[in-house]
Design a protein around this motif. Structure first.
Motif, PDB file in Angstrom:
ATOM      1  N   PRO A   1      -3.731  -4.676   6.659  1.00  0.00           N
ATOM      2  CA  PRO A   1      -4.345  -3.989   6.968  1.00  0.00           C
ATOM      3  C   PRO A   1      -6.166  -3.411   7.566  1.00  0.00           C
ATOM      4  N   VAL A   2      -5.449  -2.113   8.185  1.00  0.00           N
ATOM      5  CA  VAL A   2      -6.792  -1.998   9.267  1.00  0.00           C
ATOM      6  C   VAL A   2      -7.750  -2.380   8.465  1.00  0.00           C
ATOM      7  N   GLU A   3      -7.948  -1.732   7.546  1.00  0.00           N
ATOM      8  CA  GLU A   3      -9.276  -2.064   6.437  1.00  0.00           C
ATOM      9  C   GLU A   3     -10.255  -2.768   5.923  1.00  0.00           C
ATOM     10  N   LYS A   4      -8.794  -3.798   6.875  1.00  0.00           N
ATOM     11  CA  LYS A   4      -9.685  -5.600   5.440  1.00  0.00           C
ATOM     12  C   LYS A   4     -10.226  -5.966   6.901  1.00  0.00           C
ATOM     13  N   GLY A  23      -5.979   5.659  13.939  1.00  0.00           N
ATOM     14  CA  GLY A  23      -5.641   6.071  12.536  1.00  0.00           C
ATOM     15  C   GLY A  23      -5.032   4.881  11.767  1.00  0.00           C
ATOM     16  N   TRP A  24      -4.401   3.972  12.886  1.00  0.00           N
ATOM     17  CA  TRP A  24      -3.188   2.843  12.092  1.00  0.00           C
ATOM     18  C   TRP A  24      -3.871   2.189  10.953  1.00  0.00           C
ATOM     19  N   LYS A  25      -2.661   2.203  10.136  1.00  0.00           N
ATOM     20  CA  LYS A  25      -3.435   1.539   8.866  1.00  0.00           C
ATOM     21  C   LYS A  25      -2.789   0.355   8.630  1.00  0.00           C
ATOM     22  N   THR A  26      -2.362  -0.396   9.863  1.00  0.00           N
ATOM     23  CA  THR A  26      -2.217  -1.511   9.206  1.00  0.00           C
ATOM     24  C   THR A  26      -2.288  -1.986  10.666  1.00  0.00           C
ATOM     25  N   TYR A  78     -12.386  -6.992   9.778  1.00  0.00           N
ATOM     26  CA  TYR A  78     -13.890  -6.492  10.342  1.00  0.00           C
ATOM     27  C   TYR A  78     -14.193  -7.263  11.705  1.00  0.00           C
ATOM     28  N   GLN A 100      -9.398   1.206  15.303  1.00  0.00           N
ATOM     29  CA  GLN A 100      -9.326   2.397  14.088  1.00  0.00           C
ATOM     30  C   GLN A 100      -9.323   3.684  14.410  1.00  0.00           C
ATOM     31  N   LYS A 154     -10.859 -10.841   2.895  1.00  0.00           N
ATOM     32  CA  LYS A 154     -10.938  -9.888   3.989  1.00  0.00           C
ATOM     33  C   LYS A 154     -10.315 -10.214   5.635  1.00  0.00           C
TER      34      LYS A 154
END
Length: 271
Positions: free
Chosen positions: A11-14, A72-75, A16, A69, A55
């Motif tokens: 997941p992109v959101e994880k 808007g990619w999710k993974t 950093y 990012q 993460k």
């Protein structure tokens, strides 16, 4: 240092950007072009990350990550390696940027300085990053100019370029905590104010003959030089690139070109 790990979608959101990523400057330079390229053809090279809690800390691919990012990619595909300490993370990040020719000059100086502080050896830094010792000396010279020589620059007794050249020529001694030779050599140049060509020979002699005293270096430099004069005609864009590199390095273009040729010949075993 090779990178081995498992290629997975994460997941992109994880993800950093951690402290181990050595790129600190020009992060968003030409990012729109990179974003458009990824949008059209996809991600050609995965990110490199390692798990940190729930993460993933990014080691390689900061600009690709920022572009993803923005898209808007999710993974994102990533090579997940084992846990890394800060030094290993910096080495991997630095090597990737070196070989892609993407790391800004000042970030490279900071990286070499960090690794030199860690290992205390020019050779070790060169081996870790896969570059020549001469290249490492170029970067470290900016950080290791002895204070008395900096003072001479402030007093306009010698130029900044001379200070850097003297530091690079005597770096093995400076690295061992012995600044005396560098300072005496700078004093000799400040006192005698030799012509440009003679000054270059003094600095070259100091680098080629580290066993000589500063006085002997000046004496030896007065002898006819053993060198080959080479005239190279560069296409316009490379001439501009050389000027840009010289400005970054605070050296004249001829010195930058000479260093590049010496490093290339040394790295390939010709010298």
């Amino acid at each position: 240092m090779s990178i081995t790990g498992k290629l997975v979608e994460i997941p992109v959101e994880k993800v950093y950007v951690g402290e181990g990523n050595v790129r600190k400057r020009e992060v968003e330079k030409n990012l729109d072009e990179l974003k458009e390229s990824i949008r059209r053809v996809g991600l050609l090279q995965p990110l490199v990350v390692f798990p940190k809690g729930d993460k993933y800390e990014l080691v390689v691919g900061q600009r690709r990550f920022l572009a993803i990012q923005a898209l808007g990619w999710k993974t994102v595909p990533a090579i997940v390696v084992g846990s890394l300490d800060l030094t290993k993370a910096k080495i991997i990040s630095g090597m990737e940027n070196f070989h892609r020719r993407e790391l800004p000059y000042k970030d490279t100086v900071d990286l070499c300085d960090y690794l030199y502080e860690k290992y205390g050896s020019i050779k070790a830094v060169a081996e870790e990053l896969g570059i020549s010792e001469g290249t490492v000396r170029n970067y470290l010279a900016h950080k290791l100019v002895p204070e008395p020589i900096k003072q001479m620059v402030e007093e306009k007794k010698i130029s900044r370029q001379d200070a850097l050249a003297i530091t690079k020529a005597t770096l093995p001694d400076i690295a061992k905590g012995n600044e005396e030779k560098a300072v005496k050599l700078a004093e000799q140049i400040a006192e005698k104010q030799p012509p440009r060509e003679e000054k270059k020979r003094i600095i070259e002699t100091a680098e080629d003959h580290p066993e000589l005293s500063p006085e002997k270096v000046v004496e030896e430099a007065k002898k006819p030089p053993e060198r080959v004069k080479l005239v190279i005609h560069l296409p316009g864009k490379y001439g501009k690139a050389l000027d840009s590199a010289a400005e970054d390095l605070d050296q004249d273009p001829e010195e930058v070109a000479k260093t590049a040729i010496i490093d290339w010949l040394t790295a390939r075993g010709y010298a």
